[in-house]
Design an enzyme around this catalytic site. Structure first.
Site, PDB file in Angstrom:
ATOM      1  N   GLY A 192      -0.259   2.332  -6.997  1.00 11.93           N
ATOM      2  CA  GLY A 192      -1.631   1.312  -7.380  1.00 11.93           C
ATOM      3  C   GLY A 192      -0.648   0.483  -8.602  1.00 11.93           C
ATOM      4  CG  HIS A 193       1.239   1.388 -11.866  1.00 13.53           C
ATOM      5  ND1 HIS A 193       2.210   1.354 -13.305  1.00 13.53           N
ATOM      6  CD2 HIS A 193       0.235   1.476 -12.667  1.00 13.53           C
ATOM      7  CE1 HIS A 193       1.090   2.130 -13.733  1.00 13.53           C
ATOM      8  NE2 HIS A 193       0.043   2.120 -13.962  1.00 13.53           N
ATOM      9  CG  ASP A 194       3.131  -3.019  -5.017  1.00  8.83           C
ATOM     10  OD1 ASP A 194       3.282  -4.218  -5.210  1.00  8.83           O
ATOM     11  OD2 ASP A 194       4.301  -1.985  -3.868  1.00  8.83           O
TER      12      ASP A 194
END
Length: 672
Positions: free
Chosen positions: A169-171
């Site tokens: 998700g942070h990617d």
């Protein structure tokens, strides 16, 4: 006014919030231009509506047809989104750091600092910018409803499911909190000392603070001490972005990450950021070790940027994403993949001693990115949505040969609804206890999550292997409206100065407020988008929720059509073999289909790897990454997203958990 708005005391929850939603100053010009377009759009919309006596929503639709032509921002927008020469002269053998030039027809598609994609038009009160709050429940009231305490462990899945969701998700997305456009100073929407909402005369237009009632079952325990954060929870509107069609129109939000699944949380989303993380020698990423002995475990480099760490300079790690130090097991994943990159780079340098630093770095990065893509599609998505669903809905990968799925007419941009209201489902899976495990998978201790926000260094050094085993052994929680009180009462908790000064923020309330800030349509509207029946009455609702679900959170909504997407999706009955309901499945499917087919560098496409290298990438498992990059772990199950039995554990040094053969990356030196 300045004292109320700008001062942020060290280590407190607002400081943690700033780290989590940090805005990078090099992206400021894009923010400034977008904010200006929103302001002009609002003025035009108001004038147009008054003249033609038209609804604000209809005005906003018409406004999206008005190009920025004849304005000073026209050339800026066109050069950003329609620059046909941007990729000329660039080395296109490898991905750019910021996602640009992936699509050769429109170089900015998927680039960091561009807008999230809309699956449905935004819903703002004035059609352009004003958030609807009247008539909607206070987010904290929804959060503290008794059903929050209803939590059920998943008997089959491990906590690695939760943290892989956060990791990728942070990617894919990083939404930043706005600051003062002219001074670039921080906005605080609550009085610092008694944590009450600022009066309108002092409050900034970007403020959307979350009210906390005196009757709040948690925060009322602290009111008598008059300590911080009891009546008002800070929330500042997200950084806007220019509309990719170069028109006036409703407010859009900026994604600071690249929109591709490309390892940007490891490597950064700009050339400058990536360069700062490199050792500039033998393709290695920078590391930090407690001792000078080369054999000692390596961790990510310490971050000495005064804005980077909640608890001060050098108390967190430096990574491609500023949230890497937020949660211990997330930091573990970051560390494992940093080590994986360096492990690959070291082997590649031995296999090809004639390669320089740049070639080694890019080839190792390429393998790491492919590995993350493969694990996400081959292991995580089937575990999340069910193998049948992935097979029947275009998410299953080929097991041999090349794919022809790439389509340069598809927009890879992460949808606003996915990033803002769907990805936060990971919070419901997280446990309030971080279990520690010995090599025989017996629990030998635990850590309280609320004591370890943004404080990773000591935990990494003392418990690294035990945390890795915990990821692959501890049960995850079912995806549901129930969320750990460690996240709803203690988020970003700072080190207590006094016994009563020990509380934090509420992730559940912040997620709801962010969805409204972004103008996301309601749950019922997204059900229609997904081809599902709209909710019109109690009978409709009871047919789609789990029988065990309490619906006390819904009593705060006046109509079925008011239910926030984030809330409604968490209530839904899970489909067969899936961990989520049909609305979540729909939005997740939509995103990951585009994420794959709109990526020119996706690992199974022709010319990305040769046929032998591709066969090796298909052997990659998260289990192998855990084995190769932990300190002293000797056994692991093949599928780390599933709970292991004694018989599932395999020796890391056996062939049961395949290794990739990097000899297929050997390159002959041309001696002619």
């Amino acid at each position: 006014m300045a004292n109320n708005i700008h001062i942020i005391y060290a280590a407190n929850p607002i400081r943690g919030q700033l780290v989590d939603s940090r805005f990078f100053n090099d992206r400021y010009p894009a923010y400034r231009n977008a904010e200006l377009i929103v302001e002009v759009s609002r003025l035009i919309n108001d004038k147009y509506c008054r003249i033609y006596n038209t609804s604000a929503i209809q005005c906003a639709k018409e406004l999206t047809k008005v190009k920025l032509e004849r304005t000073s921002l026209d050339k800026i927008c066109l050069s950003e989104y329609y620059n046909k020469t941007a990729c000329i002269g660039k080395n296109l053998m490898y991905r750019s750091a910021d996602g640009s030039c992936n699509n050769l027809k429109r170089s900015s598609l998927g680039k960091s600092t561009t807008a999230y994609k809309r699956l449905l038009p935004p819903v703002y009160l004035d059609g352009v910018n004003t958030v609807r709050t009247k008539g909607l429940p206070i987010p904290r009231d929804i959060s503290i409803a008794p059903s929050t305490n209803l939590r059920f462990t998943d008997p089959l899945k491990t906590i690695a499911m939760a943290y892989w969701t956060v990791f990728i998700g942070h990617d894919l997305s990083h939404t930043a909190m706005s600051n003062m456009r002219k001074s670039k100073k921080v906005v605080n929407c609550c009085f610092e000392r008694n944590a009450t909402k600022l009066p309108s005369s002092l409050s900034h237009k970007l403020c959307m603070p979350i009210e906390i009632r005196n009757t709040d079952p948690f925060y009322r325990n602290f009111i008598k001490y008059n300590s911080n954060y009891k009546h008002c929870m800070n929330y500042v509107r997200s950084v806007p972005a220019m509309r990719p069609d170069c028109t006036f129109g409703p407010r859009e939000q900026m994604n600071q990450a690249t929109h591709y699944l490309d390892g940007s949380m490891i490597y950064g989303s700009s050339e400058q950021q990536m360069w700062s993380l490199r050792a500039k020698s033998k393709g290695q990423l920078l590391t930090h070790s407690t001792c000078k002995n080369q054999s000692d475990p390596k961790y990510m480099p310490l971050d000495y940027d005064p804005e980077a760490c909640q608890f001060g300079s050098g108390t967190c790690y430096m990574a491609g994403d500023p949230r890497a130090s937020g949660l211990p097991q997330l930091t573990v994943l970051h560390t494992l993949w940093m080590r994986e990159h360096n492990r690959l780079a070291k082997q590649l340098s031995h296999i090809n001693p004639h390669w320089g630093d740049e070639r080694i770095f890019q080839e190792a990065r390429k393998i790491v990115t492919a590995s993350i893509q493969h694990i996400t599609y081959a292991e995580w998505l089937p575990a999340l949505l069910g193998e049948n669903y992935t097979r029947q809905n275009g998410l299953e990968l080929l097991t041999k040969g090349y794919s022809d799925a790439y389509n340069d007419s598809i927009d890879p941009s992460v949808s606003n609804s996915f990033a803002t209201a769907i990805l936060p489902f990971s919070n419901s899976m997280i446990s309030d206890k971080i279990n520690l495990f010995s090599e025989n998978r017996l629990k030998n201790g635990d850590l309280d999550l609320n004591n370890h926000y943004n404080q990773p260094i000591d935990v990494m050094r003392r418990f690294f292997d035990q945390l890795v085993r915990g990821l692959s052994t501890q049960n995850t929680f079912e995806i549901h409206v129930g969320i750990s009180p460690q996240l709803t009462n203690y988020l970003f908790k700072h080190r207590p100065r006094k016994q009563y000064d020990n509380e934090g923020f509420d992730v559940f309330s912040l997620d709801i407020q962010r969805s409204r800030d972004h103008g996301l349509p309601t749950y019922t509207q997204f059900r229609k988008y997904c081809g599902l029946k709209a909710i019109e009455n109690e009978e409709d609702w009871s047919g789609i929720i789990k029988p065990i679900n309490a619906t006390d959170k819904l009593k705060y909504y006046r109509t079925w059509n008011d239910i926030d997407l984030f809330i409604g999706a968490l209530f839904e009955k899970h489909e067969d073999g899936s961990m989520v309901g049909p609305t979540m499945s729909c939005i997740i499917k939509e995103q990951f289909i585009r994420t794959r087919i709109a990526d020119r560098y996706f690992y199974d496409l022709p010319k990305v790897f040769n046929e032998y290298q591709l066969a090796e990438i298909r052997k990659v498992t998260l289990a192998r990454v855990f084995c190769d990059n932990s300190d002293n772990i000797t056994t692991m199950q093949k599928q780390v997203f599933f709970k292991p039995s004694t018989y599932d554990l395999q020796l890391c040094n056996s062939n049961s958990i395949p290794k990739i053969n990097l000899n297929h990356w050997f390159e002959n030196v041309d001696t002619t």
